[in-house]
Design a protein around this motif. Structure first.
Motif: not given
Length: 128
Positions: A92-116
C-alpha cells in the motif's frame, strides 16, 4: 453522526464500526489496505499496543513511543498491489498528513504486508 465520531482512517464510517473493533481485537483486517487504514487510525488515537500487535515479529520494534503532541490529519491511499482476501502479500502506498509543533507535514510510504493465517501484518516500508 457527528464528525467527531468519524474514524480517522478516512472512510467516513463511525470509529466504533470501522477501525475500533480491529483495535479492540474483535476482528482482523480483511485486506492489507484495511490493516493500513487501521494502523493509521491507531497512530491517530494513540494505540501503540495495536500497532505492535499488527507488526510482523521479525521487524517489530521492542517498544513504540508515540508523540502525544503529533496530530494526524488525513490519510490518502495512493495505490495498492495484492493484499486482497485471497492474497498472502500486498503493498500500500500512502500519504499521511500531520501537525506537529504548529507545523503541518506529510509522511509518504510504500508499505509491505504479509498474511499469517487470517491476520494481515505490517512488515516494513520505504519512506519518500
Amino acid at each position: 453522526m457527528s464528525v467527531k465520531n468519524l474514524c480517522p482512517c478516512g472512510l467516513g464510517e463511525p470509529y466504533g464500526e470501522c477501525c475500533g473493533p480491529l483495535h479492540a481485537g474483535e476482528r482482523e483486517a480483511a485486506t492489507a489496505e484495511q490493516l493500513m487504514r487501521s494502523r493509521y487510525s491507531a497512530f491517530a488515537v494513540g494505540d501503540a499496543d495495536y500497532l505492535l500487535r499488527t507488526w510482523h515479529p521479525k521487524t517489530r520494534p521492542a517498544e513504540l513511543d508515540l508523540d502525544p503532541s503529533q496530530r494526524w490529519l488525513r490519510l490518502e491511499i495512493l495505490s495498492r498491489t495484492g493484499g486482497g482476501p485471497f492474497d498472502s502479500e500486498g503493498t500500500v502506498d500512502f500519504r499521511a498528513l500531520y501537525r506537529l509543533d504548529g507545523a503541518t507535514g506529510s509522511l509518504a510510504e510504500h508499505s509491505r504486508f504479509t498474511r499469517r493465517g487470517k491476520a494481515w501484518l505490517y512488515v516494513d516500508g520505504d519512506h519518500d
